[in-house]
Motif scaffolding. Structure first.
Motif, PDB file in Angstrom:
ATOM      1  N   GLU A  29      32.724   6.036 -21.736  1.00  0.00           N
ATOM      2  CA  GLU A  29      31.322   6.075 -23.025  1.00  0.00           C
ATOM      3  C   GLU A  29      31.329   7.529 -24.256  1.00  0.00           C
ATOM      4  O   GLU A  29      33.159   7.937 -23.981  1.00  0.00           O
ATOM      5  CB  GLU A  29      30.255   7.256 -22.334  1.00  0.00           C
ATOM      6  CG  GLU A  29      30.056   6.392 -21.223  1.00  0.00           C
ATOM      7  CD  GLU A  29      30.281   6.726 -19.927  1.00  0.00           C
ATOM      8  OE1 GLU A  29      29.916   7.419 -18.494  1.00  0.00           O
ATOM      9  OE2 GLU A  29      31.823   7.534 -20.307  1.00  0.00           O
TER      10      GLU A  29
ATOM     11  N   CYS B  77      28.975   2.527 -25.171  1.00  0.00           N
ATOM     12  CA  CYS B  77      29.850   2.860 -24.210  1.00  0.00           C
ATOM     13  C   CYS B  77      30.902   1.095 -24.176  1.00  0.00           C
ATOM     14  O   CYS B  77      30.430   0.001 -24.181  1.00  0.00           O
ATOM     15  CB  CYS B  77      28.914   2.276 -22.556  1.00  0.00           C
ATOM     16  SG  CYS B  77      30.183   2.320 -21.879  1.00  0.00           S
TER      17      CYS B  77
ATOM     18  N   TRP C 292      22.293   2.834 -18.558  1.00  0.00           N
ATOM     19  CA  TRP C 292      22.323   4.546 -18.683  1.00  0.00           C
ATOM     20  C   TRP C 292      22.304   5.278 -17.508  1.00  0.00           C
ATOM     21  O   TRP C 292      20.964   4.781 -17.333  1.00  0.00           O
ATOM     22  CB  TRP C 292      22.354   5.026 -20.029  1.00  0.00           C
ATOM     23  CG  TRP C 292      23.364   4.748 -21.607  1.00  0.00           C
ATOM     24  CD1 TRP C 292      23.226   3.219 -22.067  1.00  0.00           C
ATOM     25  CD2 TRP C 292      24.162   4.398 -21.584  1.00  0.00           C
ATOM     26  NE1 TRP C 292      23.633   2.972 -22.916  1.00  0.00           N
ATOM     27  CE2 TRP C 292      24.113   4.015 -23.113  1.00  0.00           C
ATOM     28  CE3 TRP C 292      24.997   5.832 -21.688  1.00  0.00           C
ATOM     29  CZ2 TRP C 292      25.480   3.757 -23.513  1.00  0.00           C
ATOM     30  CZ3 TRP C 292      26.044   5.826 -22.356  1.00  0.00           C
ATOM     31  CH2 TRP C 292      26.614   5.242 -23.418  1.00  0.00           C
TER      32      TRP C 292
ATOM     33  N   ILE D 212      18.018   0.955 -25.776  1.00  0.00           N
ATOM     34  CA  ILE D 212      18.832   0.484 -24.895  1.00  0.00           C
ATOM     35  C   ILE D 212      19.313  -0.501 -25.957  1.00  0.00           C
ATOM     36  O   ILE D 212      18.482  -1.547 -26.294  1.00  0.00           O
ATOM     37  CB  ILE D 212      19.191   0.428 -23.759  1.00  0.00           C
ATOM     38  CG1 ILE D 212      20.665   0.282 -22.378  1.00  0.00           C
ATOM     39  CG2 ILE D 212      18.617  -0.824 -22.720  1.00  0.00           C
ATOM     40  CD1 ILE D 212      20.624  -0.351 -21.109  1.00  0.00           C
TER      41      ILE D 212
ATOM     42  N   ARG E 226      22.872  -3.796 -26.430  1.00  0.00           N
ATOM     43  CA  ARG E 226      24.313  -4.835 -25.734  1.00  0.00           C
ATOM     44  C   ARG E 226      24.859  -5.410 -27.567  1.00  0.00           C
ATOM     45  O   ARG E 226      24.263  -5.981 -27.363  1.00  0.00           O
ATOM     46  CB  ARG E 226      24.115  -5.042 -24.307  1.00  0.00           C
ATOM     47  CG  ARG E 226      23.069  -6.099 -24.269  1.00  0.00           C
ATOM     48  CD  ARG E 226      22.884  -6.319 -22.530  1.00  0.00           C
ATOM     49  NE  ARG E 226      24.968  -6.984 -22.227  1.00  0.00           N
ATOM     50  CZ  ARG E 226      24.844  -7.400 -20.855  1.00  0.00           C
ATOM     51  NH1 ARG E 226      24.234  -6.394 -20.553  1.00  0.00           N
ATOM     52  NH2 ARG E 226      26.066  -7.360 -20.865  1.00  0.00           N
TER      53      ARG E 226
ATOM     54  N   CYS F  99      27.746   5.581 -18.334  1.00  0.00           N
ATOM     55  CA  CYS F  99      26.833   3.786 -18.509  1.00  0.00           C
ATOM     56  C   CYS F  99      27.853   3.077 -17.302  1.00  0.00           C
ATOM     57  O   CYS F  99      28.284   3.953 -16.684  1.00  0.00           O
ATOM     58  CB  CYS F  99      27.577   3.641 -19.667  1.00  0.00           C
ATOM     59  SG  CYS F  99      29.759   3.301 -19.750  1.00  0.00           S
TER      60      CYS F  99
END
Length: 124
Positions: free
Chosen positions: A6, A22, A33, A66, A68, A92
């Motif tokens: 992180e 992360c 998280w 959040i 990714r 994370c």
């Protein structure tokens, strides 16, 4: 073994924003998280799966996002409108397939790899 790291924590005044990142050593279907404040139990903050389905704790809905990026093997947490109660160590985590519509993913029980954490401190 999967490794996670992180970054992005720090100190901010109430009402401010931070973005946590992360990096992971390899792909994981589910990522999330979590946070733990001194003297308190760990709590789930936000979860995202490979289909980009998300789950948020009630305390952060509308303030945290959040996301990714699998191509970068990265997980992010955009935190806005921070308040003192958000002060904690943020971790994370990664895991395999889990259907968060059927189980409570925010418990963390479905995640088997964890980072070392990054501290977030919000002052009034």
């Amino acid at each position: 073994q999967l490794q996670l790291a992180e970054s992005g924590g720090g100190s901010v005044q109430a009402g401010g924003s931070l973005r946590l990142s992360c990096t992971v050593s390899r792909y994981s279907y589910s990522m999330g998280w979590f946070r733990q404040a001194p003297g308190k139990e760990r709590e789930g903050v936000a979860i995202i799966d490979d289909l980009r389905r998300t789950t948020y704790a009630d305390s952060v809905k509308g303030r945290f996002t959040i996301s990714r990026d699998n191509s970068k093997k990265s997980l992010y947490l955009q935190m806005n409108s921070l308040n003192v109660e958000d002060t904690a160590m943020y971790y994370c985590a990664a895991g395999g397939f889990v259907d968060c519509s059927r189980v409570d993913c925010l418990t963390g029980n479905y995640f088997n790899s964890w980072g070392q954490g990054t501290q977030v401190t919000v002052s009034s």
